[in-house]
Design an enzyme around this catalytic site. Structure first.
Site, PDB file in Angstrom:
ATOM      1  N   GLU A 128      19.263  45.265  34.384  1.00 18.48           N
ATOM      2  CA  GLU A 128      20.301  44.280  34.727  1.00 18.48           C
ATOM      3  C   GLU A 128      19.889  42.885  34.247  1.00 18.48           C
ATOM      4  OE1 GLU A 128      23.077  45.498  35.213  1.00 18.48           O
ATOM      5  OE2 GLU A 128      23.587  45.266  37.307  1.00 18.48           O
ATOM      6  N   THR A 181      29.280  38.839  33.456  1.00 15.27           N
ATOM      7  CA  THR A 181      28.676  38.569  34.769  1.00 15.27           C
ATOM      8  C   THR A 181      28.006  37.197  34.780  1.00 15.27           C
ATOM      9  OG1 THR A 181      28.369  40.902  35.184  1.00 15.27           O
ATOM     10  CG2 THR A 181      26.962  39.421  36.433  1.00 15.27           C
TER      11      THR A 181
HETATM   12  N1  HSE Z   1      26.740  41.190  42.656  1.00 20.73           N
HETATM   13  C1  HSE Z   1      26.882  40.916  41.272  1.00 20.73           C
HETATM   14  C2  HSE Z   1      27.816  39.758  41.062  1.00 20.73           C
HETATM   15  C3  HSE Z   1      27.400  42.131  40.578  1.00 20.73           C
HETATM   16  O1  HSE Z   1      28.850  39.727  41.735  1.00 20.73           O
HETATM   17  O2  HSE Z   1      27.548  38.884  40.247  1.00 20.73           O
HETATM   18  C4  HSE Z   1      27.466  41.960  39.093  1.00 20.73           C
HETATM   19  O3  HSE Z   1      28.038  43.042  38.503  1.00 20.73           O
END
Ligand code: HSE
Length: 306
Positions: A128, A181
């Protein structure tokens, strides 16, 4: 064993109130990956279909994870990898997480499962970090553990597997735009008001309590996000329209899946899920934006060998 094929599921992270700490795995959508053991050490990606991703083994989330695990285990063999993406990167459904978690799970099979689910989650978090710059656990843990998970702590990492009420279904719409993201994290505030924090953590508690007690009413009342959603929904065209059409058709609640643009709605039972599906579809069909949709059960087991 010289060859392995796995399915690694898409995941919905955050689940409204639980930014970076709640997630669940879906059944209907995911990646397929194959692993072939080689005499030559190291990792090589031989084929990627379904998305335009890098073959550079240091930059691809899946191969970077494979490489890290092989090194950590001091393995005397290598892995050739194929990745078939069943859903798009930048969808908010944990695309990089499915690849990173699938990679960790797959290599572990060649290492006599020496790493625990928690250790695999840590390896997948490295993927990630490669993919989006943050070592987030909610998507990867949901893919590895299956079902509904809580990241109770990041340091040290602690994952709690939560119960899933039988009739829980998810309806999702993926507008065909890409939200990275990294960008969706940059729009978030660094500080929040104490009264907002109180509302948010009370809802996290309510949602978890609802999952343990099969209390759909409590789940519904708790699916509220006053901290992240107000900022991120601006990145998602017609978010409010979709959310209100889902709720008026009987959804327990709706929100942004992970960092978006996918919007998810949780529903009690197939009948309501079908109504919610129709209502969301109707609300989006004239927007001029292409979209894909699915209905899914919550996937209780996560990644599986196929
Ligand atoms: N929890 C993370 C966000 C997930 O919301 O940025 C990213 O896929």
């Amino acid at each position: 064993m010289n060859y392995l094929k796995i399915f690694s599921p898409a995941t919905v992270a955050n689940v409204s109130c639980g930014f970076d700490s709640l997630g669940f795995a879906v059944d209907a959508v995911g990646d397929e990956m194959t692993f072939t053991k080689t005499v030559q050490k190291g990792v090589k990606i031989t084929n990627i279909t379904g998305a335009n991703l890098t073959y550079n083994v240091n930059e691809n989330a899946a191969s970077a994870v494979v490489q890290k695990i092989l090194k950590e285990a001091n393995a005397n063999f290598g892995i050739e990898l194929t990745i078939h993406k069943g859903f798009s990167p930048g969808s908010g459904l944990g695309s990089s997480a499915a690849s990173a978690a699938g990679a960790a799970f797959g290599v572990n099979q060649f290492l006599e499962n020496q790493f625990s689910e928690l250790e695999l989650t840590k390896f997948a978090m490295f993927g990630e970090e490669i993919a989006c710059g943050s070592a987030i656990a909610d998507n990867v843990a949901a893919a590895i553990y299956g079902g509904f998970i809580l990241v109770r702590s990041y340091e040290p990492l602690e994952i709690i597997k939560l119960p899933v009420p039988d009739a829980l279904r998810v309806v999702a719409i993926h507008p065909q735009i890409e939200v990275k993201t990294k960008d969706a994290r940059e729009v978030l505030p660094e500080k929040i008001a104490l009264k907002d924090a109180v509302t948010q953590w009370a809802n996290v508690g309510g949602l978890i309590s609802g999952l343990y007690t099969n209390n759909y009413h409590l789940i519904s009342n708790s699916l509220v996000d006053i901290i992240v959603e107000p900022y991120r929904k601006k990145l998602i065209p017609f978010f409010d329209t979709v959310k209100s059409s889902a709720i008026s058709a009987g959804a327990l609640g709706a929100g942004i899946s992970g960092s978006g643009p996918t919007i998810f709605a949780l529903c009690k039972g197939d009948e309501i899920a079908n109504e919610v599906y129709k209502s969301i579809k109707e609300s989006y069909k004239n927007t001029g934006i292409k979209f894909e949709m699915f209905i899914s059960k919550i996937n209780p087991n996560g990644i599986k060998i196929v």
